[in-house]
Write a protein that holds these residues in place. Structure first.
Motif, PDB file in Angstrom:
ATOM      1  N   SER A  81       0.822  -1.221   0.000  1.00 52.10           N
ATOM      2  CA  SER A  81       0.000   0.000   0.000  1.00 52.10           C
ATOM      3  C   SER A  81       0.854   1.267   0.000  1.00 52.10           C
ATOM      4  O   SER A  81       0.812   2.056   0.945  1.00 52.10           O
ATOM      5  CB  SER A  81      -0.933   0.006   1.221  1.00 52.10           C
ATOM      6  N   PRO A  82       1.652   1.482  -1.052  1.00 51.81           N
ATOM      7  CA  PRO A  82       2.557   2.634  -1.082  1.00 51.81           C
ATOM      8  C   PRO A  82       1.824   3.965  -0.983  1.00 51.81           C
ATOM      9  O   PRO A  82       0.735   4.125  -1.542  1.00 51.81           O
ATOM     10  CB  PRO A  82       3.269   2.498  -2.431  1.00 51.81           C
ATOM     11  N   ILE A  83       2.414   4.900  -0.259  1.00 55.99           N
ATOM     12  CA  ILE A  83       1.819   6.241  -0.137  1.00 55.99           C
ATOM     13  C   ILE A  83       2.577   7.272  -0.975  1.00 55.99           C
ATOM     14  O   ILE A  83       2.067   8.371  -1.205  1.00 55.99           O
ATOM     15  CB  ILE A  83       1.730   6.699   1.335  1.00 55.99           C
ATOM     16  N   LEU A  84       3.781   6.931  -1.424  1.00 57.97           N
ATOM     17  CA  LEU A  84       4.532   7.786  -2.339  1.00 57.97           C
ATOM     18  C   LEU A  84       4.560   7.145  -3.720  1.00 57.97           C
ATOM     19  O   LEU A  84       4.597   5.917  -3.833  1.00 57.97           O
ATOM     20  CB  LEU A  84       5.960   7.979  -1.844  1.00 57.97           C
ATOM     21  N   PRO A  85       4.544   7.949  -4.785  1.00 52.36           N
ATOM     22  CA  PRO A  85       4.629   7.376  -6.134  1.00 52.36           C
ATOM     23  C   PRO A  85       5.927   6.592  -6.320  1.00 52.36           C
ATOM     24  O   PRO A  85       6.926   6.860  -5.648  1.00 52.36           O
ATOM     25  CB  PRO A  85       4.618   8.619  -7.038  1.00 52.36           C
ATOM     26  N   LYS A  86       5.902   5.641  -7.249  1.00 53.21           N
ATOM     27  CA  LYS A  86       7.096   4.820  -7.497  1.00 53.21           C
ATOM     28  C   LYS A  86       8.136   5.549  -8.334  1.00 53.21           C
ATOM     29  O   LYS A  86       9.338   5.372  -8.141  1.00 53.21           O
ATOM     30  CB  LYS A  86       6.695   3.511  -8.191  1.00 53.21           C
TER      31      LYS A  86
END
Length: 220
Positions: A81-86
């Protein structure tokens, strides 16, 4: 071996709540320690000797301070569940807007919410910052797109705290008429299933700010 995750915070602090929202989005269990900011614990002072404030995040005995730094650490440590873009550009943009919110928006909005010198000038500055965010949001549901991300979490004060301060003080900054996109974003954010669980009671916050407003007013 089970991971040890601790959060030292204050119930009314949007900065503390940022950390709790991120951990909840990631599904990370943690132990919470409520701080009395007028009588800070020895552990808080030990873990954050530089700023001596909340939030403090402790992971397996290692302490980290400053909410944006903590959010990035959480995102790098727990990959789900990433909160920063890749992509690097997306991450840079998210950091830029998060810095704009903390360095420009929040100080102006806080100052504009209470009696002060040059109040109209201060309110104009705050409204200009809100308009900048309104334009950046465009037609997206959240600042990062369709899911709650880094910038949304950093902007939690604008979504939830500011409308309650307005109710407590009759200040008028963020309105649906003037900032329809930002207003709708705030509604979506505070009613997000995970976020909602980690927001303080609206009644408690309004009472907290009414008390603060009375003290500010009588000290003038």
């Amino acid at each position: 071996m089970a991971e040890e995750v601790k959060v030292f915070g204050f119930w009314a602090s949007p900065f503390s709540r940022r950390v709790e929202i991120a951990l909840k989005l990631k599904g990370v269990d943690y132990e919470y320690f409520e701080e009395d900011l007028s009588n800070k614990s020895s552990l808080l002072l030990k873990y954050n000797p530089v700023h001596k404030k909340v939030p403090v995040f402790v992971h397996n005995g290692k302490a980290i301070a400053e909410s944006q730094v903590i959010l990035e650490y959480i995102d790098e440590t727990w990959k789900n569940s990433p909160i920063l873009p890749k992509d690097p550009y997306g991450r840079a943009q998210a950091r830029f807007w998060a810095s704009f919110i903390d360095e420009k928006c929040l100080p102006a909005l806080w100052k504009a919410s209470w009696p002060c010198e040059d109040h109209e000038k201060v309110k104009d500055e705050a409204r200009e910052h809100l308009k900048t965010l309104e334009n950046e949001l465009k037609d997206k549901k959240f600042f990062g797109g369709e899911t709650v991300g880094f910038v949304d979490i950093v902007a939690n004060f604008i979504a939830y705290w500011l409308p309650l301060i307005q109710k407590a003080t009759a200040a008028e900054l963020l309105t649906e008429e003037k900032y329809p996109k930002l207003y709708q974003w705030g509604h979506e954010f505070e009613n997000h299933g995970v976020v909602k669980e980690k927001l303080p009671s609206s009644d408690q916050l309004i009472a907290f700010f009414k008390d603060y407003f009375e003290r500010v007013s009588t000290s003038k």
